[in-house]
Design a protein around this motif. Structure first.
Motif, PDB file in Angstrom:
ATOM      1  N   ARG A  45      -3.740 -27.537 -37.567  1.00  0.00           N
ATOM      2  CA  ARG A  45      -4.483 -27.723 -38.818  1.00  0.00           C
ATOM      3  C   ARG A  45      -3.508 -27.633 -39.980  1.00  0.00           C
ATOM      4  NH1 ARG A  45      -9.507 -23.711 -38.835  1.00  0.00           N
ATOM      5  NH2 ARG A  45      -9.799 -24.685 -40.840  1.00  0.00           N
ATOM      6  N   GLY A  46      -3.637 -28.553 -40.894  1.00  0.00           N
ATOM      7  CA  GLY A  46      -2.844 -28.476 -42.121  1.00  0.00           C
ATOM      8  C   GLY A  46      -1.350 -28.429 -41.882  1.00  0.00           C
ATOM      9  N   GLY A  47      -0.873 -29.062 -40.834  1.00  0.00           N
ATOM     10  CA  GLY A  47       0.556 -29.075 -40.555  1.00  0.00           C
ATOM     11  C   GLY A  47       1.064 -27.802 -39.919  1.00  0.00           C
ATOM     12  N   SER A  48       0.157 -26.914 -39.575  1.00  0.00           N
ATOM     13  CA  SER A  48       0.552 -25.668 -38.945  1.00  0.00           C
ATOM     14  C   SER A  48      -0.336 -25.426 -37.739  1.00  0.00           C
ATOM     15  CB  SER A  48       0.431 -24.532 -39.958  1.00  0.00           C
ATOM     16  OG  SER A  48       1.038 -23.362 -39.460  1.00  0.00           O
ATOM     17  N   TYR A  49      -0.118 -24.334 -37.062  1.00  0.00           N
ATOM     18  CA  TYR A  49      -0.918 -24.000 -35.888  1.00  0.00           C
ATOM     19  C   TYR A  49      -1.651 -22.698 -36.132  1.00  0.00           C
ATOM     20  CZ  TYR A  49       1.439 -27.764 -33.489  1.00  0.00           C
ATOM     21  OH  TYR A  49       1.895 -28.995 -33.127  1.00  0.00           O
ATOM     22  N   ILE A  50      -2.943 -22.746 -35.934  1.00  0.00           N
ATOM     23  CA  ILE A  50      -3.795 -21.593 -36.207  1.00  0.00           C
ATOM     24  C   ILE A  50      -4.328 -21.052 -34.889  1.00  0.00           C
ATOM     25  CG2 ILE A  50      -5.806 -20.753 -37.450  1.00  0.00           C
ATOM     26  CD1 ILE A  50      -3.597 -21.922 -39.240  1.00  0.00           C
ATOM     27  N   PRO A  51      -3.970 -19.818 -34.529  1.00  0.00           N
ATOM     28  CA  PRO A  51      -4.567 -19.227 -33.322  1.00  0.00           C
ATOM     29  C   PRO A  51      -6.077 -19.103 -33.494  1.00  0.00           C
ATOM     30  CG  PRO A  51      -2.625 -18.005 -34.026  1.00  0.00           C
ATOM     31  CD  PRO A  51      -2.969 -18.959 -35.136  1.00  0.00           C
ATOM     32  N   THR A  52      -6.813 -19.734 -32.582  1.00  0.00           N
ATOM     33  CA  THR A  52      -8.275 -19.739 -32.634  1.00  0.00           C
ATOM     34  C   THR A  52      -8.783 -19.083 -31.368  1.00  0.00           C
ATOM     35  OG1 THR A  52      -8.218 -21.772 -33.929  1.00  0.00           O
ATOM     36  CG2 THR A  52     -10.301 -21.218 -32.841  1.00  0.00           C
ATOM     37  N   PHE A  53      -9.630 -18.081 -31.544  1.00  0.00           N
ATOM     38  CA  PHE A  53      -9.982 -17.200 -30.449  1.00  0.00           C
ATOM     39  C   PHE A  53     -11.385 -17.449 -29.911  1.00  0.00           C
ATOM     40  CE2 PHE A  53      -6.416 -14.304 -30.527  1.00  0.00           C
ATOM     41  CZ  PHE A  53      -5.880 -14.530 -31.776  1.00  0.00           C
ATOM     42  N   GLY A  54     -11.560 -17.170 -28.618  1.00  0.00           N
ATOM     43  CA  GLY A  54     -12.889 -17.086 -28.049  1.00  0.00           C
ATOM     44  C   GLY A  54     -13.551 -15.795 -28.506  1.00  0.00           C
ATOM     45  N   ARG A  55     -14.805 -15.613 -28.095  1.00  0.00           N
ATOM     46  CA  ARG A  55     -15.555 -14.456 -28.585  1.00  0.00           C
ATOM     47  C   ARG A  55     -15.135 -13.149 -27.930  1.00  0.00           C
ATOM     48  NH1 ARG A  55     -19.476 -15.752 -32.212  1.00  0.00           N
ATOM     49  NH2 ARG A  55     -19.970 -13.544 -32.229  1.00  0.00           N
ATOM     50  N   GLY A  56     -14.280 -13.239 -26.914  1.00  0.00           N
ATOM     51  CA  GLY A  56     -13.772 -12.020 -26.296  1.00  0.00           C
ATOM     52  C   GLY A  56     -14.633 -11.546 -25.138  1.00  0.00           C
ATOM     53  N   THR A  57     -13.998 -10.841 -24.223  1.00  0.00           N
ATOM     54  CA  THR A  57     -14.691 -10.203 -23.103  1.00  0.00           C
ATOM     55  C   THR A  57     -14.330  -8.732 -23.108  1.00  0.00           C
ATOM     56  OG1 THR A  57     -14.647 -12.185 -21.739  1.00  0.00           O
ATOM     57  CG2 THR A  57     -14.951 -10.081 -20.609  1.00  0.00           C
ATOM     58  N   SER A  58     -15.349  -7.904 -23.121  1.00  0.00           N
ATOM     59  CA  SER A  58     -15.130  -6.464 -23.069  1.00  0.00           C
ATOM     60  C   SER A  58     -15.083  -6.028 -21.616  1.00  0.00           C
ATOM     61  CB  SER A  58     -16.269  -5.743 -23.794  1.00  0.00           C
ATOM     62  OG  SER A  58     -16.163  -4.343 -23.608  1.00  0.00           O
ATOM     63  N   LEU A  59     -13.961  -5.473 -21.190  1.00  0.00           N
ATOM     64  CA  LEU A  59     -13.801  -4.999 -19.808  1.00  0.00           C
ATOM     65  C   LEU A  59     -13.789  -3.474 -19.815  1.00  0.00           C
ATOM     66  CD1 LEU A  59     -13.116  -5.321 -16.787  1.00  0.00           C
ATOM     67  CD2 LEU A  59     -10.697  -5.326 -17.444  1.00  0.00           C
ATOM     68  N   ILE A  60     -14.652  -2.918 -19.000  1.00  0.00           N
ATOM     69  CA  ILE A  60     -14.665  -1.462 -18.794  1.00  0.00           C
ATOM     70  C   ILE A  60     -14.356  -1.220 -17.327  1.00  0.00           C
ATOM     71  CG2 ILE A  60     -16.059   0.633 -18.806  1.00  0.00           C
ATOM     72  CD1 ILE A  60     -17.635  -0.555 -21.131  1.00  0.00           C
ATOM     73  N   VAL A  61     -13.343  -0.402 -17.080  1.00  0.00           N
ATOM     74  CA  VAL A  61     -12.979  -0.059 -15.715  1.00  0.00           C
ATOM     75  C   VAL A  61     -13.272   1.418 -15.501  1.00  0.00           C
ATOM     76  CG1 VAL A  61     -11.139   0.045 -14.003  1.00  0.00           C
ATOM     77  CG2 VAL A  61     -11.158  -1.801 -15.696  1.00  0.00           C
ATOM     78  N   HIS A  62     -14.142   1.681 -14.541  1.00  0.00           N
ATOM     79  CA  HIS A  62     -14.484   3.074 -14.205  1.00  0.00           C
ATOM     80  C   HIS A  62     -13.479   3.626 -13.211  1.00  0.00           C
ATOM     81  CE1 HIS A  62     -18.161   3.210 -16.435  1.00  0.00           C
ATOM     82  NE2 HIS A  62     -18.678   2.170 -15.810  1.00  0.00           N
ATOM     83  N   PRO A  63     -13.045   4.878 -13.445  1.00  0.00           N
ATOM     84  CA  PRO A  63     -12.079   5.488 -12.514  1.00  0.00           C
ATOM     85  C   PRO A  63     -12.722   5.785 -11.162  1.00  0.00           C
ATOM     86  CG  PRO A  63     -12.667   7.028 -14.268  1.00  0.00           C
ATOM     87  CD  PRO A  63     -13.325   5.733 -14.613  1.00  0.00           C
TER      88      PRO A  63
END
Lengths: 114, 115
Positions: free
Chosen positions: B97-115
């Motif tokens: 975009r605009g001659g540059s590169y913009i990091p565009t993110f997904g909505r994310g995944t929350s990972l919980i690991v139980h011990p």
């Protein structure tokens, strides 16, 4: 040495106040960004600067004004703060010239408007 | 516009379980794909990236991702998770975009690991 540093880390303020967040990178990168992360962890681009020039302004309200005095600094000033401005704000930088380059992020500023 | 989507928003696993987080991208041309991790209370950091070559990419901390062009996917995997892998995981693309590169993110995944 911290590559991308932003201050303050926490900011609690009342509605209507004006506040600033500072960001500095010592990586020699040409491009800097501000992102807003909401309570659901969604990261949204706000601004992008390349060599002190504004490249992207992602329909952010005029109350938000970025300033880049030099390519190592990108500060964010917010006027008339509103409750909805509460979020974590991340500064980031990247070399910017290559599509395959990653961004480097600061520690974030948690802004709480009361 | 280039974008990524992540369909798993919350994942809960026990230690030693295998992990696979989905990421799909929208752009049919040359893509540059990334996985970032955000540990609790910390900033984002790069796990791995793909832009060309071997579609199986290895990253830090035992993570890997496979680029499958026919499926428009770049899924993140780890054979055996640890409690310390509890974090938010973001898939991203560098959007031109605009001659540059913009990091565009997904909505994310929350990972919980139980011990």
């Amino acid at each position: 040495d911290t590559a991308v540093s932003q201050t303050p880390k926490y900011l609690v303020t009342q509605m209507g106040n004006d506040k600033s967040i500072k960001c500095e990178q010592n990586l020699g990168h040409d491009t800097m960004y501000w992102y807003k992360q909401d309570s659901k962890k969604f990261l949204k681009i706000m601004f992008s600067y390349n060599n002190k020039e504004l490249i992207i302004n992602e329909t952010v309200p005029n109350r938000f004004s970025p300033k880049s005095p030099d390519k190592a600094h990108l500060n964010l000033h917010i006027n008339s703060l509103e409750l909805g401005d509460s979020a974590v704000y991340f500064c980031a930088s990247s070399p910017g010239q290559g599509a395959n380059t990653e961004a480097f992020f600061g520690q974030g500023t948690r802004l709480t408007v009361v | 516009a280039q974008s990524v989507s992540q369909h798993n928003h919350h994942v809960i696993l026990s230690e030693a379980a295998s992990l696979e987080l989905g990421c799909n991208y929208s752009y049919g041309g040359t893509v540059n794909l990334f996985w970032y991790v955000q540990y609790p209370g910390q900033h984002l950091q790069l796990l791995l990236k793909y832009f060309s070559g071997d579609p199986l990419v290895k990253g830090i901390k035992g993570f890997e991702a496979e680029f499958i062009k026919s499926k428009f996917s770049f899924n993140l995997r780890k054979p055996s998770v640890q409690w310390s892998d509890t974090a938010e995981y973001f898939c991203a693309v560098n959007e031109s975009r605009g001659g540059s590169y913009i990091p565009t993110f997904g909505r994310g995944t929350s990972l919980i690991v139980h011990p």
